[in-house]
Structure formats: structure tokens, C-alpha cells
Design a protein around this motif. Structure first.
Motif, PDB file in Angstrom:
ATOM      1  N   GLY A  65      26.425 -42.943 -76.020  1.00  0.00           N
ATOM      2  CA  GLY A  65      25.362 -43.933 -76.110  1.00  0.00           C
ATOM      3  C   GLY A  65      25.924 -45.316 -75.868  1.00  0.00           C
ATOM      4  N   SER A  66      25.122 -46.322 -76.141  1.00  0.00           N
ATOM      5  CA  SER A  66      25.598 -47.692 -75.969  1.00  0.00           C
ATOM      6  C   SER A  66      26.730 -47.978 -76.954  1.00  0.00           C
ATOM      7  CB  SER A  66      24.452 -48.682 -76.177  1.00  0.00           C
ATOM      8  OG  SER A  66      24.000 -48.652 -77.525  1.00  0.00           O
ATOM      9  N   ARG A  67      27.612 -48.879 -76.558  1.00  0.00           N
ATOM     10  CA  ARG A  67      28.782 -49.172 -77.386  1.00  0.00           C
ATOM     11  C   ARG A  67      28.380 -49.713 -78.755  1.00  0.00           C
ATOM     12  NH1 ARG A  67      33.468 -52.641 -74.691  1.00  0.00           N
ATOM     13  NH2 ARG A  67      33.367 -50.769 -73.359  1.00  0.00           N
ATOM     14  N   ASP A  68      27.387 -50.604 -78.796  1.00  0.00           N
ATOM     15  CA  ASP A  68      26.956 -51.170 -80.074  1.00  0.00           C
ATOM     16  C   ASP A  68      26.350 -50.101 -80.973  1.00  0.00           C
ATOM     17  OD1 ASP A  68      27.789 -53.652 -79.283  1.00  0.00           O
ATOM     18  OD2 ASP A  68      25.817 -54.277 -78.555  1.00  0.00           O
ATOM     19  N   ARG A  69      25.573 -49.203 -80.390  1.00  0.00           N
ATOM     20  CA  ARG A  69      24.956 -48.141 -81.185  1.00  0.00           C
ATOM     21  C   ARG A  69      26.005 -47.199 -81.758  1.00  0.00           C
ATOM     22  NH1 ARG A  69      20.434 -43.838 -78.884  1.00  0.00           N
ATOM     23  NH2 ARG A  69      19.957 -42.830 -80.885  1.00  0.00           N
ATOM     24  N   VAL A  70      26.978 -46.824 -80.941  1.00  0.00           N
ATOM     25  CA  VAL A  70      28.054 -45.951 -81.417  1.00  0.00           C
ATOM     26  C   VAL A  70      28.837 -46.640 -82.523  1.00  0.00           C
ATOM     27  CG1 VAL A  70      30.240 -44.876 -80.753  1.00  0.00           C
ATOM     28  CG2 VAL A  70      28.243 -44.655 -79.267  1.00  0.00           C
ATOM     29  N   ARG A  71      29.129 -47.922 -82.335  1.00  0.00           N
ATOM     30  CA  ARG A  71      29.911 -48.644 -83.341  1.00  0.00           C
ATOM     31  C   ARG A  71      29.162 -48.737 -84.658  1.00  0.00           C
ATOM     32  NH1 ARG A  71      31.265 -54.174 -81.115  1.00  0.00           N
ATOM     33  NH2 ARG A  71      32.588 -52.891 -79.772  1.00  0.00           N
ATOM     34  N   ARG A  72      27.864 -49.006 -84.610  1.00  0.00           N
ATOM     35  CA  ARG A  72      27.081 -49.097 -85.847  1.00  0.00           C
ATOM     36  C   ARG A  72      27.085 -47.772 -86.600  1.00  0.00           C
ATOM     37  NH1 ARG A  72      23.383 -51.891 -82.586  1.00  0.00           N
ATOM     38  NH2 ARG A  72      22.045 -50.027 -82.494  1.00  0.00           N
ATOM     39  N   ARG A  73      26.908 -46.687 -85.852  1.00  0.00           N
ATOM     40  CA  ARG A  73      26.873 -45.381 -86.505  1.00  0.00           C
ATOM     41  C   ARG A  73      28.230 -45.009 -87.087  1.00  0.00           C
ATOM     42  NH1 ARG A  73      23.051 -41.378 -82.837  1.00  0.00           N
ATOM     43  NH2 ARG A  73      21.086 -42.519 -83.153  1.00  0.00           N
ATOM     44  N   VAL A  74      29.286 -45.315 -86.358  1.00  0.00           N
ATOM     45  CA  VAL A  74      30.631 -45.015 -86.864  1.00  0.00           C
ATOM     46  C   VAL A  74      30.914 -45.807 -88.128  1.00  0.00           C
ATOM     47  CG1 VAL A  74      33.086 -45.288 -86.374  1.00  0.00           C
ATOM     48  CG2 VAL A  74      31.586 -44.298 -84.648  1.00  0.00           C
ATOM     49  N   LEU A  75      30.603 -47.107 -88.107  1.00  0.00           N
ATOM     50  CA  LEU A  75      30.840 -47.929 -89.295  1.00  0.00           C
ATOM     51  C   LEU A  75      29.978 -47.474 -90.471  1.00  0.00           C
ATOM     52  CD1 LEU A  75      31.117 -51.497 -87.703  1.00  0.00           C
ATOM     53  CD2 LEU A  75      32.962 -50.026 -88.542  1.00  0.00           C
ATOM     54  N   GLY A  76      28.744 -47.030 -90.190  1.00  0.00           N
ATOM     55  CA  GLY A  76      27.884 -46.525 -91.261  1.00  0.00           C
ATOM     56  C   GLY A  76      28.456 -45.275 -91.903  1.00  0.00           C
TER      57      GLY A  76
ATOM     58  N   LEU B 289      39.116 -34.269 -98.123  1.00  0.00           N
ATOM     59  CA  LEU B 289      37.996 -33.505 -97.578  1.00  0.00           C
ATOM     60  C   LEU B 289      36.852 -34.432 -97.172  1.00  0.00           C
ATOM     61  CD1 LEU B 289      36.843 -30.725 -96.932  1.00  0.00           C
ATOM     62  CD2 LEU B 289      35.975 -30.606 -99.270  1.00  0.00           C
ATOM     63  N   CYS B 290      36.620 -35.473 -97.962  1.00  0.00           N
ATOM     64  CA  CYS B 290      35.594 -36.458 -97.595  1.00  0.00           C
ATOM     65  C   CYS B 290      35.986 -37.193 -96.310  1.00  0.00           C
ATOM     66  CB  CYS B 290      35.395 -37.455 -98.730  1.00  0.00           C
ATOM     67  SG  CYS B 290      34.614 -36.759-100.199  1.00  0.00           S
ATOM     68  N   ALA B 291      37.262 -37.514 -96.183  1.00  0.00           N
ATOM     69  CA  ALA B 291      37.727 -38.172 -94.956  1.00  0.00           C
ATOM     70  C   ALA B 291      37.542 -37.256 -93.754  1.00  0.00           C
ATOM     71  CB  ALA B 291      39.194 -38.576 -95.101  1.00  0.00           C
ATOM     72  N   TYR B 292      37.809 -35.972 -93.954  1.00  0.00           N
ATOM     73  CA  TYR B 292      37.595 -35.010 -92.876  1.00  0.00           C
ATOM     74  C   TYR B 292      36.110 -34.927 -92.508  1.00  0.00           C
ATOM     75  CZ  TYR B 292      36.868 -30.469 -90.663  1.00  0.00           C
ATOM     76  OH  TYR B 292      36.451 -29.467 -89.827  1.00  0.00           O
ATOM     77  N   SER B 293      35.241 -34.886 -93.519  1.00  0.00           N
ATOM     78  CA  SER B 293      33.799 -34.830 -93.255  1.00  0.00           C
ATOM     79  C   SER B 293      33.350 -36.063 -92.491  1.00  0.00           C
ATOM     80  CB  SER B 293      33.030 -34.722 -94.581  1.00  0.00           C
ATOM     81  OG  SER B 293      33.410 -33.567 -95.297  1.00  0.00           O
ATOM     82  N   CYS B 294      33.877 -37.217 -92.861  1.00  0.00           N
ATOM     83  CA  CYS B 294      33.542 -38.451 -92.151  1.00  0.00           C
ATOM     84  C   CYS B 294      34.032 -38.392 -90.710  1.00  0.00           C
ATOM     85  CB  CYS B 294      34.161 -39.642 -92.879  1.00  0.00           C
ATOM     86  SG  CYS B 294      33.849 -41.234 -92.087  1.00  0.00           S
ATOM     87  N   SER B 295      35.244 -37.882 -90.522  1.00  0.00           N
ATOM     88  CA  SER B 295      35.789 -37.809 -89.162  1.00  0.00           C
ATOM     89  C   SER B 295      34.976 -36.864 -88.292  1.00  0.00           C
ATOM     90  CB  SER B 295      37.254 -37.362 -89.211  1.00  0.00           C
ATOM     91  OG  SER B 295      37.361 -36.017 -89.644  1.00  0.00           O
ATOM     92  N   VAL B 296      34.415 -35.811 -88.895  1.00  0.00           N
ATOM     93  CA  VAL B 296      33.552 -34.900 -88.141  1.00  0.00           C
ATOM     94  C   VAL B 296      32.312 -35.638 -87.637  1.00  0.00           C
ATOM     95  CG1 VAL B 296      32.015 -32.914 -88.374  1.00  0.00           C
ATOM     96  CG2 VAL B 296      34.362 -32.777 -89.209  1.00  0.00           C
ATOM     97  N   LEU B 297      31.716 -36.451 -88.517  1.00  0.00           N
ATOM     98  CA  LEU B 297      30.542 -37.220 -88.101  1.00  0.00           C
ATOM     99  C   LEU B 297      30.904 -38.236 -87.015  1.00  0.00           C
ATOM    100  CD1 LEU B 297      28.743 -37.874 -91.509  1.00  0.00           C
ATOM    101  CD2 LEU B 297      28.241 -36.127 -89.792  1.00  0.00           C
ATOM    102  N   VAL B 298      32.048 -38.889 -87.167  1.00  0.00           N
ATOM    103  CA  VAL B 298      32.495 -39.844 -86.154  1.00  0.00           C
ATOM    104  C   VAL B 298      32.728 -39.143 -84.821  1.00  0.00           C
ATOM    105  CG1 VAL B 298      34.363 -41.419 -85.501  1.00  0.00           C
ATOM    106  CG2 VAL B 298      33.468 -41.448 -87.835  1.00  0.00           C
ATOM    107  N   LEU B 299      33.316 -37.944 -84.888  1.00  0.00           N
ATOM    108  CA  LEU B 299      33.530 -37.171 -83.667  1.00  0.00           C
ATOM    109  C   LEU B 299      32.204 -36.857 -82.979  1.00  0.00           C
ATOM    110  CD1 LEU B 299      35.050 -35.366 -81.672  1.00  0.00           C
ATOM    111  CD2 LEU B 299      35.015 -33.560 -83.411  1.00  0.00           C
ATOM    112  N   LEU B 300      31.219 -36.427 -83.763  1.00  0.00           N
ATOM    113  CA  LEU B 300      29.919 -36.109 -83.188  1.00  0.00           C
ATOM    114  C   LEU B 300      29.262 -37.346 -82.586  1.00  0.00           C
ATOM    115  CD1 LEU B 300      28.521 -33.697 -85.923  1.00  0.00           C
ATOM    116  CD2 LEU B 300      29.382 -33.084 -83.665  1.00  0.00           C
ATOM    117  N   ILE B 301      29.426 -38.480 -83.244  1.00  0.00           N
ATOM    118  CA  ILE B 301      28.849 -39.728 -82.718  1.00  0.00           C
ATOM    119  C   ILE B 301      29.488 -40.082 -81.378  1.00  0.00           C
ATOM    120  CG2 ILE B 301      28.652 -42.208 -83.124  1.00  0.00           C
ATOM    121  CD1 ILE B 301      28.493 -41.537 -86.146  1.00  0.00           C
ATOM    122  N   ASN B 302      30.824 -40.003 -81.305  1.00  0.00           N
ATOM    123  CA  ASN B 302      31.510 -40.324 -80.053  1.00  0.00           C
ATOM    124  C   ASN B 302      31.242 -39.277 -78.983  1.00  0.00           C
ATOM    125  OD1 ASN B 302      32.953 -42.799 -80.580  1.00  0.00           O
ATOM    126  ND2 ASN B 302      34.224 -41.647 -81.998  1.00  0.00           N
ATOM    127  N   TRP B 303      31.099 -38.031 -79.403  1.00  0.00           N
ATOM    128  CA  TRP B 303      30.839 -36.959 -78.449  1.00  0.00           C
ATOM    129  C   TRP B 303      29.452 -37.123 -77.833  1.00  0.00           C
ATOM    130  CZ3 TRP B 303      32.298 -31.215 -79.900  1.00  0.00           C
ATOM    131  CH2 TRP B 303      32.600 -30.532 -78.730  1.00  0.00           C
TER     132      TRP B 303
END
Length: 395
Positions: free
Chosen positions: A92-103, A75-89
Motif C-alpha cells: 500500500g502507500s508508504r504512509d498507510r503502511v507506516r501508520r499500521r506498523v507503528l500502531g 511471544l508478544c514481540a513475535y505476534s507483533c512481528s507477524v502483523l508487521v509482516l502481513l502489513i508489509n506483505w
């Protein structure tokens, strides 16, 4: 209960199959990958949470309630994937997206580690397949583990709600509708699933028994919320396919006219090719045919038709489309009959004239040209035209 949960997981997972049907192409698109990952992980959460799965996992590992940290971690992995999806959706700049995804990955990775550590420290020897959250609500370390997974999931859903509300004001069309479905699903998850879990756990702390909220109400609410979210993920793509199907059909008159001169390689045929893929091939083939027909364009035909359409009251744009449709039909006839290209002279004699359909991006220009071919202008059909009076009938 297991059958209902498995059914929800199946429906949820099938959404990813529709989105990820061409793996090589899909892997190049981070948005498609993150969407499919979120849907697959959501389906796995349902599979892991089913009592039958929990009993099997506990039996195979020999550890009572081992399925609990597995489900909570998923469930935590799913919650993380939801945030990653929202970030990619959101993009923004590639570096900004990557930082947020890694965070996001780092934060939920720590949360999953904490869940495993707390479970290993807890004493949970009694197997509970349906009411573990409330049964162990007062047990040291288990209590903290349960709260951690709920808080982590709540944070993801709250962020999802905030993003959907804010972004929904900036977009329109199918994307806004998809965001609204996701928002309803997230709110239903917060109210129907998480609020029910929190209430049942707090009731245990205060000596009351509201376990039915956790065991009876929460699971179907979570299933319904997940289905709404998956519908929101799929809706923009589904509507795009529907629009592509309509454009593919509207291009039929144009394709029927020029297909004999197109040299574009034919793609592999099959029922599995979705409308967007079919439309893309038809667009490429039509543009290839237009290039082949360019030497046969007779601009005298175009100019006569345009002038007639303007005199009949057509707008300049409509007159241009009608003129180009007439010129294209004449060029296709000449090419099919293997006639010599016309010698019209003038600045357009070198074949450099550009059709309106080739000046605009997307399919709209080709569709307009196809519709002009489907409804060619005539002296009697154009507004303002005057027909010659019939001779009187003499008995």
C-alpha cells in the motif's frame, strides 16, 4: 523436551538465514526485514520457552519464574512481528503502511509492559518450568498476565488467518501456496496450542485437571505450527530460486553463443551465490553482448529465415524468433571472425532493430531466443516442408 524445542528453534531460525544471506541488499527491502524478524523472534520464543533456558534465566536473575515474562514478552514481540509482516506483505502507500506498523508496535508494546507490571505485582515464588500457566491459573495478577499473553497471540493469529484467506483469493501460484501453508500453521497454532492452553486454564478454574493439554499437547503443536508458517514464508522465495535455476539453464545456448563478445564485469564466484543472482548476472551479460552484436546484424538473413518459417506454417511469433536466432548466430560468427559489419541498407541499417528479447521485460524473451537457437528451423523439420525426392537407386 528442551532438545525438541531447541531443534524447532534451529530449523525455524535457519529459514531467516536463507532469506537474509545478503544483509546490505536485504536491509533495503522492508518485506525481507519483517519476514526475517518474524522468523528470528519465533525461534527465540522456542529458545526462551525451553525448560533448560527457563531454569538458567531464573538462576542467573535470582528471581523465580523470571523466564515466564521473558518468554511471554518474546511471544508478544513475535505476534507483533507477524502483523508487521502481513502489513508489509500486503503493501500500500508508504504512509498507510507506516501508520499500521507503528500502531501494531504500540499496541504490543503496551501489552508487553502490562505483562512485566503484572508479574512484578504477583506472588510467584515457586519455580515452575513446565506447568506455570496451569499452576498459577488462579493466582492474582499471574492469572491476568497469562490471559493477556494468550489473548495477544490469539489476536495476531486470527488476523493472520483472515488476511491469508482474503488475500489467497486474489493471488495465485507460489504466493497462494505459501499463504495456504501459513494459514494451516496459524490454524494449528489456534487449535493445537492456544485452545489447549485455554482449555487447561479454564479446567483449573472449575476444579478439574487437564494440565496435560498445556504441558504435553500444546508445545509440539506450537512447534509444528511454527514450522508450517516458516515453510509458507520461504516457499515463494524457494520456488523463485527454482525457476531462476531453470531459466539459467535454458539460457545456456544463448550464453554459449554470445559470451565471447560480452564485456559485462564478472561477479565474484562461489557456491553461495543463489540461482537468482546467477541468472541476473547472465541476463545483464547477454544484453551487453546483444548490444555489441547489433552492428553485425544481417537483416537479409533474418528476412529469409522469417519468410521460410512462415511458408512452412510457423506462427508469426515463432517465425520472428527463428529469424532473429538465425541473424544472431550469423552476427556472432562475423564478430568472432572479426569480419566487417554487413551493409544491408534500408531502414534497419543503423543498428536500431530491436530483438523481441529486448522488447519484453523479464527473462522470458531471452529464454525464447535461447530455445530458438537450441532448435533452429530446418527445411526438413519445419511443418509443411517438402523434401526433394531421392534419386532412384540403380542396381
Amino acid at each position: 523436551m528442551s532438545l525438541v524445542v531447541y531443534l524447532a528453534a534451529f530449523v525455524f531460525g535457519m529459514t531467516s538465514v536463507l532469506l537474509f544471506r545478503r544483509p546490505r541488499r536485504a536491509m533495503r527491502n522492508p518485506l525481507t526485514v519483517s519476514t526475517c524478524a518474524a522468523i528470528v523472534l519465533g525461534a527465540l520464543v522456542f529458545v526462551c520457552a525451553a525448560p533448560a533456558t527457563l531454569a538458567t534465566v531464573n538462576e542467573l536473575t535470582g528471581i523465580p519464574n523470571f523466564g515466564a515474562p521473558l518468554t511471554y514478552g518474546m511471544l508478544c514481540a513475535y505476534s507483533c512481528s507477524v502483523l508487521v509482516l502481513l502489513i508489509n506483505w500486503r503493501g500500500g502507500s508508504r504512509d498507510r503502511v507506516r501508520r499500521r506498523v507503528l500502531g501494531a508496535i504500540a499496541a504490543y508494546g503496551l501489552l508487553m509492559t502490562a505483562i512485566v507490571v503484572l508479574f512484578s505485582l504477583a506472588e510467584a515464588d515457586t519455580e515452575r518450568l513446565r506447568d506455570l500457566d496451569t499452576y498459577y491459573a488462579d493466582t492474582p495478577f499471574m492469572r491476568e498476565m497469562i490471559l493477556l499473553y494468550l489473548l495477544g497471540h490469539s489476536a495476531a493469529m486470527l488476523v493472520m488467518c483472515a488476511v491469508c484467506i482474503r488475500w489467497g483469493r486474489e493471488v495465485d501460484g507460489p504466493l497462494r501456496t505459501g499463504l495456504r501453508l501459513i494459514l494451516v500453521g496459524a490454524l494449528l497454532d489456534l487449535v493445537g496450542f492456544q485452545a489447549a492452553k485455554y482449555t487447561a486454564i479454564v479446567a483449573r478454574w472449575t476444579g478439574h485437571d487437564l494440565d496435560f493439554l498445556s504441558t504435553t499437547l500444546a508445545p509440539p503443536m506450537a512447534s509444528l505450527a511454527a514450522l508450517l508458517c516458516s515453510a509458507g514464508y520461504l516457499l515463494p522465495s524457494a520456488l523463485a530460486q527454482w525457476r531462476a535455476l531453470g531459466d539459467h539453464r535454458r539460457l545456456a545456448p544463448l550464453w554459449s553463443l554470445v559470451k565471447s563478445v560480452s564485456c559485462a564485469p564478472r561477479p565474484p564466484t562461489g557456491w553461495w551465490r543463489l540461482p537468482r543472482a546467477r541468472l541476473q548476472w547472465r541476463e545483464v551479460s547477454i544484453h551487453d553482448a546483444l548490444l555489441a552484436l547489433a552492428p553485425y546484424f544481417d537483416h537479409r538473413v533474418r528476412e529469409r529465415t522469417r519468410d521460410s518459417a512462415l511458408r512452412a506454417g510457423r506462427s508469426p511469433h515463432e517465425a520472428r524468433l527463428a529469424a532473429e536466432a538465425a541473424m544472431l548466430a550469423d552476427a556472432a560468427r562475423r564478430a568472432t571472425a572479426r569480419e566487417e559489419p554487413p551493409r544491408t541498407g534500408g531502414p534497419r541499417a543503423d543498428g536500431t532493430y530491436r530483438l523481441h528479447a529486448t522488447e519484453v521485460s523479464g527473462t522470458g524473451g531471452l529464454v525464447e531466443l535461447a530455445q530458438a537457437l537450441r532448435h533452429p528451423p530446418s527445411r526438413t523439420s519445419l511443418p509443411g516442408s517438402v523434401t526433394e525426392p531421392e534419386e532412384p537407386h540403380v542396381a
